[in-house]
Each structure stands twice: as C-alpha cells, then as structure tokens.
Design a protein around this motif. Structure first.
Motif, short mmCIF file in Angstrom:
data_model
loop_
_atom_site.label_atom_id
_atom_site.label_comp_id
_atom_site.label_asym_id
_atom_site.label_seq_id
_atom_site.Cartn_x
_atom_site.Cartn_y
_atom_site.Cartn_z
N ALA A 297 -57.81 -37.09 -43.27
CA ALA A 297 -56.53 -36.45 -42.99
C ALA A 297 -55.91 -37.06 -41.46
O ALA A 297 -54.67 -37.60 -41.31
CB ALA A 297 -56.85 -34.88 -42.58
N LEU B 158 -52.41 -39.27 -41.08
CA LEU B 158 -51.49 -38.78 -39.74
C LEU B 158 -51.21 -40.29 -39.37
O LEU B 158 -50.10 -40.56 -39.00
CB LEU B 158 -52.10 -38.05 -38.85
CG LEU B 158 -51.30 -37.95 -37.66
CD1 LEU B 158 -50.12 -36.92 -38.03
CD2 LEU B 158 -52.21 -37.12 -36.53
N TRP C 296 -48.61 -42.28 -41.57
CA TRP C 296 -47.29 -41.49 -41.38
C TRP C 296 -46.64 -41.79 -39.94
O TRP C 296 -45.59 -42.29 -40.13
CB TRP C 296 -47.40 -39.86 -41.47
CG TRP C 296 -46.38 -39.12 -41.43
CD1 TRP C 296 -45.12 -39.52 -41.90
CD2 TRP C 296 -46.30 -37.76 -41.71
NE1 TRP C 296 -44.39 -38.61 -41.50
CE2 TRP C 296 -44.84 -37.42 -41.68
CE3 TRP C 296 -47.30 -36.73 -41.82
CZ2 TRP C 296 -44.46 -35.95 -41.88
CZ3 TRP C 296 -46.70 -35.50 -41.99
CH2 TRP C 296 -45.33 -35.19 -41.99
N TRP D 181 -41.53 -33.10 -38.94
CA TRP D 181 -42.49 -32.59 -39.58
C TRP D 181 -43.64 -33.37 -39.05
O TRP D 181 -44.85 -33.13 -39.31
CB TRP D 181 -42.26 -32.75 -41.11
CG TRP D 181 -41.48 -31.64 -41.46
CD1 TRP D 181 -40.06 -31.61 -41.84
CD2 TRP D 181 -41.76 -30.68 -41.80
NE1 TRP D 181 -39.73 -30.30 -42.19
CE2 TRP D 181 -40.86 -29.72 -42.22
CE3 TRP D 181 -43.25 -29.86 -41.50
CZ2 TRP D 181 -40.88 -28.38 -42.71
CZ3 TRP D 181 -43.36 -28.31 -41.98
CH2 TRP D 181 -42.17 -27.81 -42.27
N LEU D 182 -43.35 -34.51 -38.69
CA LEU D 182 -44.61 -35.49 -38.15
C LEU D 182 -45.35 -34.95 -37.06
O LEU D 182 -46.25 -34.71 -36.72
CB LEU D 182 -44.13 -37.07 -37.86
CG LEU D 182 -45.25 -37.95 -37.20
CD1 LEU D 182 -46.27 -38.05 -38.03
CD2 LEU D 182 -44.61 -39.22 -36.90
N ARG E 168 -45.00 -31.70 -36.16
CA ARG E 168 -45.62 -30.43 -36.35
C ARG E 168 -47.13 -30.78 -36.91
O ARG E 168 -48.15 -30.04 -36.51
CB ARG E 168 -45.00 -29.71 -37.66
CG ARG E 168 -43.70 -29.14 -36.86
CD ARG E 168 -42.97 -28.35 -37.81
NE ARG E 168 -41.65 -27.81 -37.48
CZ ARG E 168 -40.63 -28.03 -37.81
NH1 ARG E 168 -40.36 -29.22 -38.75
NH2 ARG E 168 -39.32 -27.54 -37.50
N ALA E 169 -47.24 -31.88 -37.76
CA ALA E 169 -48.57 -32.29 -38.33
C ALA E 169 -49.61 -32.81 -37.22
O ALA E 169 -50.71 -32.44 -37.19
CB ALA E 169 -48.35 -33.47 -39.39
N ALA E 170 -48.83 -33.45 -36.29
CA ALA E 170 -49.78 -34.02 -35.22
C ALA E 170 -50.16 -32.83 -34.37
O ALA E 170 -51.41 -32.80 -33.85
CB ALA E 170 -49.08 -34.99 -34.46
N VAL F 244 -50.66 -29.71 -35.39
CA VAL F 244 -51.68 -29.11 -36.19
C VAL F 244 -52.93 -29.80 -36.16
O VAL F 244 -54.09 -29.31 -36.08
CB VAL F 244 -51.25 -28.82 -37.69
CG1 VAL F 244 -52.21 -28.09 -38.60
CG2 VAL F 244 -50.05 -27.80 -37.71
N MET F 245 -52.94 -30.96 -36.23
CA MET F 245 -54.30 -31.90 -36.06
C MET F 245 -54.83 -32.05 -34.78
O MET F 245 -55.88 -32.67 -34.70
CB MET F 245 -53.78 -33.48 -36.66
CG MET F 245 -53.58 -33.39 -38.27
SD MET F 245 -54.98 -33.11 -39.14
CE MET F 245 -56.04 -34.43 -38.65
N SER G 143 -58.28 -31.08 -34.52
CA SER G 143 -59.29 -31.56 -35.68
C SER G 143 -60.41 -32.51 -35.09
O SER G 143 -61.40 -32.53 -35.68
CB SER G 143 -58.32 -32.59 -36.70
OG SER G 143 -57.76 -33.44 -36.25
#
Length: 469
Positions: free
Chosen positions: A337, A341, A344, A359-360, A362-364, A366-367, A370
């Motif tokens: 994942a 990222l 992306w 959206w990138l 938001r993904a960062a 959330v990650m 991680s």
C-alpha cells in the motif's frame, strides 16, 4: 484473579506490550532525527526561513517522542531482571556487553548533543548546531545498530560457547557475535522501515494542512519531501524484506513455514497462501486462497523448488502459526500500500497535481499511521515466529522466565497497562495536537533581518510581516 493463568504467558504478554509501546517511538525518532538534519542543512544552504520554521516545528515533536522512547526503554529493560532473570543470567555474558556498547556509544552521543540541538541554536554557531543535530541523528542509528545486533544474535546465535554454569559466553572473535548471520539484513530492513515510518507521518501532516489550505507552503514542503522519500524508500524496503526472508529461510525455516502457512512440506513447488484461517490443531489452513507454486518462486526463485513445512517440527516446537501468519500479511499488505501511495504521488508530481489532488492527500492522511502498524506487525512476526525459543534452537522461553507466581506478574502487567496508557497517551495526544496546529512562523527569531521571499506564497509573506493573513 490471575492465579489460574500461566505466569510465563503473563510475562510474555507484559514484555510484548512494553516493547511494542517502546518501539513506536524509536521507529519515529530514528527517521525524524535525520529529517531534522536535512531541514537544517537546507536552511543553512538556502537561508530560506521556511526550512528553519519546519525544523523548529518538528524539533518539538522529536523532543517529546525521544523522551517517551527513553522512558519506555528504561522501564522495558527492568523486566530482564524481574520477569526474565534466568534469561539474563544465561545470556548476560554475550548480550550484556552489546547493551553496554549501545549505552557507551549511542546513548552518550545522543545525550551529549541533544541539549545543544534542543536549546543551543541561539547560543552556539550555526555550523556547530548543525553538527549537534547530525550527531543526534548518528546516535539514533548507532543505537539501532547495537540493539539489532543483540536481538539478531538471539535469532541466529554465533560465536558462543556454553560454560559449566550453562551460560552463553563469547568464544573467539566478537565480530562473529556482532555480525551474526541475520544482523545485516535486519539492520537494513529496520532502519529503512524507520525512515519510511517517519516519511509517512510527515506526509500525513502535510496532507492534513493541504486539505485545509493548498497554498500553505509549509505543508507543500513537507508533503513534497515526504512523498519523494517514500518513492525512494518503499521499493528499497520491499527489496530488503525479500532478502531478509531468504536469510530467514536459511536459518529459521520453521518461522518461514509459519509465515507462509505451510503445515505440510511441498516436494514440487509450494503455493503462496494469500489468505486463510490457520488451524494449528489440525495442521492445515482452512478456506485457503492460494496461488500454485508462487511461494517456491519467491523464496527459491524456482517454481518447482521443494519447500519444507512444519510437518518435520514437533508440535511443541512450532511457533504460534495464526499470529505469525496474519502479522506477516499485515506487514506485507501495508508495504505494498505504501508503494502504491508512492507511485500515485509520482504520477501527481509528473502531472503537476501534487498539491491539489485531494484524493491523494486523503490517502496520505489515512496512510499516516501505517508505518507504525507495519513496524509492530514486523516485530510480532519476528519475535513470535522465534517461539518457543528466546535464543533460537538453544534456550526455550519456558526455561528463561523468573520463578514468579502468576498474581505477581499479573499485577505488574495491569499496572503497566494503566500507567502506559495514561502517561504515553498524554504524550501522544500532545504530539497529535502539535501536528494539528501546524507550523507557525517564528517572528521573534527573524527580527528586522530581511527575509527570503522567493517561492513564498503571499499568505506566508503577510504572516512574516506580523499582519493578519
């Protein structure tokens, strides 16, 4: 309340809890110390005050994380004398000097320069302060070096003899002990994991503030640097994990079998079990979803290569397969994942949308956690996969524990849980609060000196002049 519980199980839970809590902070501070050195170097080279403001922002977070790492590490080490006294006695002649080297080199180096790094910017020259920052960063790496050398010796013991008292003692060259077979692979994998963890956290903070204001230059710098770092480190981490896996197959095949879920040996190519429910009692994986022969290809680079399972290991010597099986998949899944990222973000950079692709961001965001989850999952895989041994193949966990009653161990476990969540919960809350607030321009540090405005957004320029944005 704990009278009927196995005291060794309680001692294992306590050590697992404290070491998991502890390693969260070094895995962050190792990478963050290097990031601080980079920020200060950029400020010294460009004289762009934005880098200095970012340095001071992350310095506060580093100070809190470093302090919590030191405190939790001291508490954790006491358990070697309380819950694991037999282990300490038997391995002390080997592991004791390695731990002492860590204190004499890394800890003293960090302690000696940390005060200059935290409080000396206005008291020493800029170059000396930068040197102090570099020494702290170096100290965190040296600390990881010695701790991983000691832990790797427990995984792949070399250069020892056993004396009449049953103790492991050095035999011959200390370099054989330090550079034991698994150490180089585990050092690279762990340190790159720390850098990746820090980059994900920095990227998440940058993404949070970009979502609120995409013109925020501090957020842009953080996000760009973090995504660039992830793009470099994520593929390296996957490659390092692969080499460590091959090393583990050579020296700890039972651990690999547990990670793969292979209860049975495969003479003509082993499948890669993607998901399933390991059933250790029945020695099988229920509801397995697998790819034929792929495990042999990954581990031996041959589709038809034989691969040993756990059928040659007595059941009382097998590691807890369900725990190892799933922790390994959590680590690997998060690793890919992170790679996704990074790809992306590279695409967004090429398209010129790195700072406005929401959206990138938001993904960062959330990650962001991680890296910490993957680090803990990796340590669970490594440590639980070594069971039932503390020194692999030589000293069992059941033979390492102190002769304590379950109520005593249980009471200390409850105390640890309560105190840790209270104290370190507050520290973590404060770090998150700082991250939420973001970077502030240090106007008092700038005085009347001219500021560099090249590339500074109008909002940032107004704030530097002390006027409302």
């Amino acid at each position: 309340m704990f009278a009927a519980v196995d005291p060794i199980l309680l001692a294992r839970i306590q050590f697992g809890f404290t070491v998991s809590f502890h390693f969260i902070f070094p895995s962050f501070s190792i990478g963050l110390a290097s990031y601080l050195a980079v920020l200060e170097a950029l400020w010294l080279r460009t004289r762009d005050e934005a880098y200095l403001d970012l340095f001071k922002f992350w310095l506060k977070i580093f100070a809190v994380a470093f302090a919590m790492g030191v405190v939790s590490g001291i508490v954790m080490s006491y358990q070697f004398g309380t819950n694991w006294a037999v282990f300490s006695d038997k391995t002390g002649p080997v592991l004791g000097p390695l731990m002492a080297y860590e204190v004499l080199t890394a800890f003293f180096l960090e302690a000696g320069f940390l005060g200059v790094m935290l409080f000396g910017m206005e008291k020493v020259g800029k170059k000396l302060h930068f040197a102090a920052t570099c020494m702290v960063a170096l100290g965190t790496f040296i600390s990881a070096f010695w701790i991983l050398s000691a832990n790797s010796w427990m995984q792949t013991p070399r250069g020892y003899a056993v004396n009449a008292a049953g103790q492991f003692v050095p035999a011959g060259d200390w370099l054989t002990i330090i550079f034991n077979p698994s150490f180089p692979y585990r050092l690279v994998h762990t340190v790159t994991g720390a850098y990746l963890t820090t980059a994900l956290a920095v990227g998440a903070v940058g993404a949070w503030h970009l979502l609120k204001d995409r013109q925020n230059r501090f957020a842009r710098i953080m996000f760009s640097m973090a995504m660039g770092m992830i793009a470099v480190v994520a593929p390296l981490q996957i490659a390092a994990g692969d080499t460590q896996g091959l090393n583990t197959l050579e020296h700890q095949p039972a651990k690999i079998a547990a990670m793969e879920g292979h209860f049975q040996s495969h003479a003509d190519g082993a499948p890669l079990i993607l998901f399933g429910l390991p059933n250790q009692r029945e020695q099988r994986v229920d509801y397995a979803i697998e790819v034929p022969k792929l495990s042999s290809l990954i581990l031996k680079h041959d589709l038809n290569a034989p691969l040993a399972g756990l059928d040659w290991v007595p059941r009382d010597k097998q590691p807890p397969v369900p725990v190892v099986f799933w922790s390994f998949r959590v680590m690997v899944g998060l690793g890919f994942a992170m790679l996704g990222l990074a790809l992306w973000a590279l695409l967004a950079r090429v398209l010129g949308r790195l700072y406005d692709w929401r959206w990138l961001h938001r993904a960062a965001l959330v990650m962001g956690p991680s890296g910490f989850v993957a680090v803990i999952a990796g340590w669970i895989t490594t440590e639980v996969g070594r069971q039932p041994y503390t020194v692999y193949g030589l000293l069992q966990t059941a033979q390492s524990a102190s002769p304590l009653a379950a109520p005593a161990v249980g009471a200390s476990l409850v105390a640890f849980v309560l105190v840790y969540f209270a104290v370190f919960g507050v520290g973590t809350w404060y770090i998150l609060k700082l991250m939420h607030e973001g970077v502030h321009v240090h106007e008092s540090d700038l005085g009347d000196a001219p500021i560099r405005t090249a590339g500074v957004t109008p909002t940032l320029q107004v704030q530097r002049q002390g006027q409302p944005a």
